[in-house]
Design a protein around this motif. Sequence first.
Motif, PDB file in Angstrom:
ATOM      1  N   ASP A   1      -7.053  -2.396   2.729  1.00  0.00           N
ATOM      2  CA  ASP A   1      -6.029  -3.378   2.347  1.00  0.00           C
ATOM      3  C   ASP A   1      -6.403  -4.762   2.874  1.00  0.00           C
ATOM      4  O   ASP A   1      -6.287  -5.764   2.164  1.00  0.00           O
ATOM      5  CB  ASP A   1      -4.664  -2.977   2.930  1.00  0.00           C
ATOM      6  CG  ASP A   1      -4.270  -1.574   2.519  1.00  0.00           C
ATOM      7  OD1 ASP A   1      -4.224  -1.321   1.309  1.00  0.00           O
ATOM      8  OD2 ASP A   1      -4.028  -0.747   3.411  1.00  0.00           O
TER       9      ASP A   1
ATOM     10  N   ASP B   1      -0.133   5.205   0.618  1.00  0.00           N
ATOM     11  CA  ASP B   1      -0.378   6.212   1.662  1.00  0.00           C
ATOM     12  C   ASP B   1      -0.505   5.538   3.028  1.00  0.00           C
ATOM     13  O   ASP B   1      -1.355   4.672   3.230  1.00  0.00           O
ATOM     14  CB  ASP B   1      -1.681   6.981   1.384  1.00  0.00           C
ATOM     15  CG  ASP B   1      -1.586   7.856   0.143  1.00  0.00           C
ATOM     16  OD1 ASP B   1      -0.543   8.484  -0.062  1.00  0.00           O
ATOM     17  OD2 ASP B   1      -2.571   7.907  -0.621  1.00  0.00           O
TER      18      ASP B   1
ATOM     19  N   ASP C   1      -2.088  -0.611   5.672  1.00  0.00           N
ATOM     20  CA  ASP C   1      -2.335   0.102   6.927  1.00  0.00           C
ATOM     21  C   ASP C   1      -3.814   0.200   7.269  1.00  0.00           C
ATOM     22  O   ASP C   1      -4.159   0.789   8.288  1.00  0.00           O
ATOM     23  CB  ASP C   1      -1.747   1.521   6.879  1.00  0.00           C
ATOM     24  CG  ASP C   1      -2.461   2.416   5.871  1.00  0.00           C
ATOM     25  OD1 ASP C   1      -2.957   1.896   4.851  1.00  0.00           O
ATOM     26  OD2 ASP C   1      -2.528   3.635   6.104  1.00  0.00           O
TER      27      ASP C   1
ATOM     28  N   THR D   1       1.595   3.543   4.443  1.00  0.00           N
ATOM     29  CA  THR D   1       2.419   2.326   4.587  1.00  0.00           C
ATOM     30  C   THR D   1       3.856   2.617   4.138  1.00  0.00           C
ATOM     31  O   THR D   1       4.799   2.412   4.896  1.00  0.00           O
ATOM     32  CB  THR D   1       1.834   1.161   3.768  1.00  0.00           C
ATOM     33  OG1 THR D   1       0.525   0.875   4.265  1.00  0.00           O
ATOM     34  CG2 THR D   1       2.704  -0.091   3.888  1.00  0.00           C
TER      35      THR D   1
ATOM     36  N   ASP E   1       0.854  -1.169   0.000  1.00  0.00           N
ATOM     37  CA  ASP E   1       0.000   0.000   0.000  1.00  0.00           C
ATOM     38  C   ASP E   1       0.906   1.239   0.000  1.00  0.00           C
ATOM     39  O   ASP E   1       2.061   1.172   0.419  1.00  0.00           O
ATOM     40  CB  ASP E   1      -0.863  -0.065   1.269  1.00  0.00           C
ATOM     41  CG  ASP E   1      -1.634   1.198   1.498  1.00  0.00           C
ATOM     42  OD1 ASP E   1      -2.516   1.496   0.680  1.00  0.00           O
ATOM     43  OD2 ASP E   1      -1.342   1.896   2.493  1.00  0.00           O
TER      44      ASP E   1
HETATM   45 MG   LIG Z   1      -2.998   3.195   3.063  1.00  0.00          MG
END
Ligand SMILES: [Mg+2]
Length: 239
Positions: free
Chosen positions: A185, A19, A181, A21, A17
């Motif tokens: 996900d 944003d 995060d 992570t 991922d």
């Molecule tokens: Mg994210």
Amino acid sequence: MNASEKAANGWQGVLLDLDGTLLDTLPDLAASANQVRAALDMPLLDEQLIRTFVGKGADNLIKRTLAGSLEARETDPTLFEKARAVFFEHYRATNGDKALIYPGVLEGLQALKDLGIPMAVVTNKPYDFSVPLLERTNLMQFMQTVIGGDTCTRRKPDPEPILQACEQLNSRPTATLTIGDSINDALAAKAAGCGVVAVPYGYNEGNPVTDLPVDGIVESVFEAVVWLQNNRPDNRPNE
Ligand SMILES: [Mg+2]
Ligand SMILES: O=C(O)COP(=O)(O)O
């Protein structure tokens, strides 16, 4: 089986991922969200509130920004289009200005590269924002492919982008580990049949990461690589 395949413990690919992570992108996203509010004569929002709005792509971030709440109401289409134009113009010009690579990311990506495990980014961020950001932060060199929030018909939490990434990496979904995060996900990876671990420092729409339906919680991307070396896909023996 060679030494690197053995060290990879049966894993054939890793999906990351973006944003929350790989990169802390909140300051740039929040600045663009508040640019929208300012353009519409609305009071600015606290960055920590905007943090909870990140996760389901740019259009949802804009809707939540207009509503000033996670529960975005129906937005007037004309207002939304105006807000979207402001957001996209501002974010395109500033994307990455304040982005920071989280601790353990570079070490983790290098370790995966050394293990010979192919990597892809699967993000809900629009593709045209994702690739320049990965290039600017020098992370693109590690990636075989990037699936953006607008690459497939559906985005996470739907499994479609995860499955597309697996196909491009030539990695069986059940032998693919997703590192993320958020709930988006976790649900997307599980629906695709992948393994999934979560980092605790990102954006999970304001919810604790401990509530996520994941196989493990790891402190960093590097710790995810340690996890991968200690946990086989589906507890199957190495092939
Ligand atoms: Mg994210
Ligand atoms: O852009 C978003 O809303 C979230 O992006 P991510 O999927 O990389 O976390």
